[in-house]
Design an enzyme around this catalytic site. Sequence first.
Site, PDB file in Angstrom:
ATOM      1  N   LYS A  20       0.694  -1.021  -0.054  1.00 56.01           N
ATOM      2  CA  LYS A  20       0.160   0.324   0.255  1.00 56.01           C
ATOM      3  C   LYS A  20       0.404   1.016   0.064  1.00 56.01           C
ATOM      4  O   LYS A  20       0.655   2.151  -0.796  1.00 56.01           O
ATOM      5  CB  LYS A  20      -0.888   0.265   1.146  1.00 56.01           C
ATOM      6  CG  LYS A  20      -1.717   1.210   1.527  1.00 56.01           C
ATOM      7  CD  LYS A  20      -3.445   0.786   2.255  1.00 56.01           C
ATOM      8  CE  LYS A  20      -3.174   1.147   4.141  1.00 56.01           C
ATOM      9  NZ  LYS A  20      -2.721   2.497   4.137  1.00 56.01           N
ATOM     10  N   ARG A  25       2.965   6.235  -3.441  1.00 58.44           N
ATOM     11  CA  ARG A  25       4.447   7.003  -4.141  1.00 58.44           C
ATOM     12  C   ARG A  25       4.584   6.593  -5.323  1.00 58.44           C
ATOM     13  O   ARG A  25       4.811   7.604  -6.276  1.00 58.44           O
ATOM     14  CB  ARG A  25       5.678   6.881  -3.082  1.00 58.44           C
ATOM     15  CG  ARG A  25       5.416   7.200  -1.593  1.00 58.44           C
ATOM     16  CD  ARG A  25       5.706   6.249  -0.388  1.00 58.44           C
ATOM     17  NE  ARG A  25       6.031   6.529   0.881  1.00 58.44           N
ATOM     18  CZ  ARG A  25       5.237   6.495   1.940  1.00 58.44           C
ATOM     19  NH1 ARG A  25       4.466   6.067   1.683  1.00 58.44           N
ATOM     20  NH2 ARG A  25       5.341   6.947   3.032  1.00 58.44           N
ATOM     21  N   GLY A  92      -5.000   8.270   5.320  1.00 59.92           N
ATOM     22  CA  GLY A  92      -4.526   9.154   5.983  1.00 59.92           C
ATOM     23  C   GLY A  92      -3.159   9.118   5.157  1.00 59.92           C
ATOM     24  O   GLY A  92      -2.698  10.654   5.192  1.00 59.92           O
ATOM     25  N   ARG A 121      -8.470  11.980  12.340  1.00 59.95           N
ATOM     26  CA  ARG A 121      -7.260  11.731  12.766  1.00 59.95           C
ATOM     27  C   ARG A 121      -6.463  12.950  12.362  1.00 59.95           C
ATOM     28  O   ARG A 121      -7.216  13.533  12.057  1.00 59.95           O
ATOM     29  CB  ARG A 121      -7.335  10.416  11.636  1.00 59.95           C
ATOM     30  CG  ARG A 121      -7.047   9.166  11.487  1.00 59.95           C
ATOM     31  CD  ARG A 121      -6.399   8.126  10.940  1.00 59.95           C
ATOM     32  NE  ARG A 121      -4.856   7.842  10.941  1.00 59.95           N
ATOM     33  CZ  ARG A 121      -5.395   6.982  10.219  1.00 59.95           C
ATOM     34  NH1 ARG A 121      -5.884   7.124   9.012  1.00 59.95           N
ATOM     35  NH2 ARG A 121      -3.764   6.923  10.190  1.00 59.95           N
ATOM     36  N   ASP A 316       1.149  -1.226  12.277  1.00 58.72           N
ATOM     37  CA  ASP A 316       0.725  -1.430  11.525  1.00 58.72           C
ATOM     38  C   ASP A 316      -0.045  -2.801  11.420  1.00 58.72           C
ATOM     39  O   ASP A 316      -1.366  -3.501  11.028  1.00 58.72           O
ATOM     40  CB  ASP A 316       0.750  -0.883   9.852  1.00 58.72           C
ATOM     41  CG  ASP A 316       0.801   0.234   9.457  1.00 58.72           C
ATOM     42  OD1 ASP A 316       0.000   1.089  10.416  1.00 58.72           O
ATOM     43  OD2 ASP A 316       0.997   0.568   8.293  1.00 58.72           O
ATOM     44  N   LYS A 343      -4.819   5.618  14.662  1.00 61.25           N
ATOM     45  CA  LYS A 343      -5.185   4.634  13.068  1.00 61.25           C
ATOM     46  C   LYS A 343      -6.594   4.787  12.637  1.00 61.25           C
ATOM     47  O   LYS A 343      -7.552   5.740  13.389  1.00 61.25           O
ATOM     48  CB  LYS A 343      -3.785   3.799  13.345  1.00 61.25           C
ATOM     49  CG  LYS A 343      -2.166   3.605  13.945  1.00 61.25           C
ATOM     50  CD  LYS A 343      -2.011   3.913  12.059  1.00 61.25           C
ATOM     51  CE  LYS A 343      -0.654   4.575  13.308  1.00 61.25           C
ATOM     52  NZ  LYS A 343       0.343   4.411  11.492  1.00 61.25           N
ATOM     53  N   ARG A 347      -7.089   1.433  17.789  1.00 65.18           N
ATOM     54  CA  ARG A 347      -6.422   0.132  17.650  1.00 65.18           C
ATOM     55  C   ARG A 347      -6.285  -0.385  19.219  1.00 65.18           C
ATOM     56  O   ARG A 347      -6.320  -1.201  19.594  1.00 65.18           O
ATOM     57  CB  ARG A 347      -5.508   0.394  16.692  1.00 65.18           C
ATOM     58  CG  ARG A 347      -5.808  -0.114  15.779  1.00 65.18           C
ATOM     59  CD  ARG A 347      -5.557  -0.171  13.873  1.00 65.18           C
ATOM     60  NE  ARG A 347      -5.904   0.051  12.798  1.00 65.18           N
ATOM     61  CZ  ARG A 347      -5.006  -0.233  11.717  1.00 65.18           C
ATOM     62  NH1 ARG A 347      -3.327   0.721  11.906  1.00 65.18           N
ATOM     63  NH2 ARG A 347      -5.755   0.380  10.598  1.00 65.18           N
ATOM     64  N   ARG A 389      -7.475  -3.450   9.282  1.00 63.69           N
ATOM     65  CA  ARG A 389      -6.915  -4.387   9.952  1.00 63.69           C
ATOM     66  C   ARG A 389      -7.206  -5.074  11.214  1.00 63.69           C
ATOM     67  O   ARG A 389      -7.136  -5.929  12.000  1.00 63.69           O
ATOM     68  CB  ARG A 389      -5.244  -3.368  10.285  1.00 63.69           C
ATOM     69  CG  ARG A 389      -4.610  -2.972   9.459  1.00 63.69           C
ATOM     70  CD  ARG A 389      -2.981  -3.130   9.485  1.00 63.69           C
ATOM     71  NE  ARG A 389      -2.489  -1.877   8.943  1.00 63.69           N
ATOM     72  CZ  ARG A 389      -2.302  -2.410   7.492  1.00 63.69           C
ATOM     73  NH1 ARG A 389      -2.329  -3.633   6.403  1.00 63.69           N
ATOM     74  NH2 ARG A 389      -2.028  -1.286   6.079  1.00 63.69           N
TER      75      ARG A 389
HETATM   76  C1  S3P Z   1       2.742   4.507   6.273  1.00 63.58           C
HETATM   77  C2  S3P Z   1       2.915   5.706   7.073  1.00 63.58           C
HETATM   78  C3  S3P Z   1       2.764   4.492   9.046  1.00 63.58           C
HETATM   79  C4  S3P Z   1       1.523   3.618   8.203  1.00 63.58           C
HETATM   80  C5  S3P Z   1       0.681   3.981   7.183  1.00 63.58           C
HETATM   81  C6  S3P Z   1       1.401   3.840   6.337  1.00 63.58           C
HETATM   82  C7  S3P Z   1       3.340   5.150   4.981  1.00 63.58           C
HETATM   83  O1  S3P Z   1       1.793   6.027   8.646  1.00 63.58           O
HETATM   84  O2  S3P Z   1       0.529   3.830   9.873  1.00 63.58           O
HETATM   85  O3  S3P Z   1      -0.186   2.591   7.118  1.00 63.58           O
HETATM   86  O4  S3P Z   1       2.445   4.753   3.471  1.00 63.58           O
HETATM   87  O5  S3P Z   1       3.285   5.916   4.834  1.00 63.58           O
HETATM   88  P1  S3P Z   1       2.363   7.147  10.112  1.00 63.58           P
HETATM   89  O6  S3P Z   1       3.619   7.959   8.902  1.00 63.58           O
HETATM   90  O7  S3P Z   1       1.539   8.201  10.404  1.00 63.58           O
HETATM   91  O8  S3P Z   1       3.730   5.924  10.832  1.00 63.58           O
END
Ligand code: S3P
Length: 674
Positions: A20, A25, A92, A121, A316, A343, A347, A389
């Site tokens: 993911k 990205r 997020g 969030r 995660d 999250k 969680r 999750r």
């Molecule tokens: C992610 C970073 C993590 C992760 C999220 C995906 C990312 O979050 O928990 O599922 O792709 O950059 P945080 O950057 O808030 O730690």
Amino acid sequence: MSPVRSPLVVRGAIRVPGDKSMSHRALILAAMTNGSTRIRDILVSADVYATAGALRAMGVDMPALSADFVVHGRGLSSFHSPESALDCGNSGTTTRLLAGLVAGLEGRVARFEGDASLSRRPMGRVAVPLREMGARIEFERPDRHDSLPMRVTGGALTAITCENTQASAQVKGAVLLAALASGAGVTVREPYRSRDHTERMLTARGVHLIVTADGVTMPPAQRLAAVDVEVPADPSSATFLVALAALATAGVLRLEQVCLNPTRTGAFEVLERMGVRIDREEVRTVGGEPIGTLVVSPAALCATSIGGADIPRCIDELPILACVAACAVGETWITGAGELRVKESDRIRSVVDNLRQLGVEVHELPDGMRITGTQAALTGHVLTHGDHRIAMAFGVLAAMPDNRITIDDPGCVSVSYPTFWRDLAAAVDHTAVDRTAGDRNAGDRNAGRPSPLVIAIDGPAASGKSSTAQWVAQQLNVHHVDSGAFYRALTLVALESQVLPDQWTPDEVMALAPRITWRLTDRSVLPLVDGHVRDDAMRDTPVTRHVSRVAQMAAVRHWVNEQVRSAGSATDVVVDGRDIGTAVFPTAALKVFLVADPWERARRRLIQRLGRRPNDPEIAEETEALVARDALDAAQSAPARDAITIDTTTVTQEEQVERIVALARAARERRQGP
Ligand code: S3P
């Protein structure tokens, strides 16, 4: 003395969907590049669709997501301010990374919105450094100073040193993208290294980065070269199946092409500390990321402590690690994981509450939990709070034969792992389970619980599939899946889009598909549009008029079949629809093919449509139409070879339902063994 566990045997090789983090990205960097990027094996899930949709809304020529496609990037000048708010759904990563990108695009303005979970969030963590660099970030809600909706206005940014106190890859990524877009330099420091996909992907594109033990520096004015991407399998998704194998009693499970980036493999190491054997095979580097096959076999599990530098490397995966700990011998401590509270759900609270009501002794800490493992069978109903999750973590516990666990919203896995329930079922060797169960526990009906029961009901147009299926499901006390409702839901969103029906293309319609999820009600699997029940609108005339146009699209049929399979892997179902017994559930426990004389089908359809008894000329006209339709549908509507054909011409619906229910009960008995 600990109770003897019923056998759970794992087998086979599974490639879980694409990572993911890398998928988001890959899309963003491809859009920012001047040149073409071929992307293979991207994760096709609701979160990634949110990023693709947001980029489209900003002027990027983004094709529909598929296993292999090309983004023709036109560089930063192609980005304009979106006309309406960017809908980030549940994601997020979409919000924070794109907030960074927009912040670096001088003169562009974007408003970010999300679902109820995302709107709770914290976004202040990206707002603070982006403001310091010179962007304008405004939060609209007077009662919450750092949550969505959020308005980002891009500026000419200046260099800063960002202290990333939470070790967040999303914050680091946002700041790097902002700096890259505006040509500024930047340094990000973090207490522990967060996942470093942004750095690796930028380096692969020729960007010069200085990576040190405590952070990364990017000098100003960098250019992006176009580089193709092969997205490896997501280690966070793979962990659910690694956990299943760890909890099994026998067998070996192979997970292929998993991303083994050391910033992501914390969960595998925690499981190894708990006693699981995980061999890494065929390890190689693809696109700057190590990938390999994990070979996992069951183990006697012991408790462990998870904290400090472990946390960002398995953040995660903590819900599933907690579920594994619930079955390990001893007390497992999880500390330093306060991030879990912000999250997709809180969680810590979700895991603690659910484990506790399943009968596990668990103590909530401000930044984690203490879990006392048990060998007892677990029973109860899990509340996911719409958190993918949580659904998957408890889905693994639900797959253990002695446990009796139901999950309120299994459909929410579509956020990151739409095929989860199918993969989970595929990883269990049911034949081996049945054999061992028979040998060891003859007479124990619960031993080696098989995958969910599927009753498939097929038949030509107007054969009464849907009403029969609904009634049968009710009698058996299982869920009814009406595959047609998924076509209707998608047609509804297509009608509400800007595009006129005669201009709908499969790509455009499929781009809307992530807005459809599903939820279990007491009786059925209910498709939701943007998380809401839209049953009335779905049954309305405009949808009825246009649904066949959508249902003819091969990509849409494939998608609906996936949704239906996913529901049928999560819970016992009666499913009706075309191809159900052949293409969708070829191994259904019972397949029924309803037939009836065309005259009788025409008569029944007209009674339903007109609300009165039709006369003979009306029936004759309708019969002609039905026969023509049968000819068109012939290829699609062939009965499965092992289907039981029931001619309903002269039986009442009540008799027909009774017969199917009896057949279904017999099929269920057969599956449960002696
Ligand atoms: C992610 C970073 C993590 C992760 C999220 C995906 C990312 O979050 O928990 O599922 O792709 O950059 P945080 O950057 O808030 O730690």
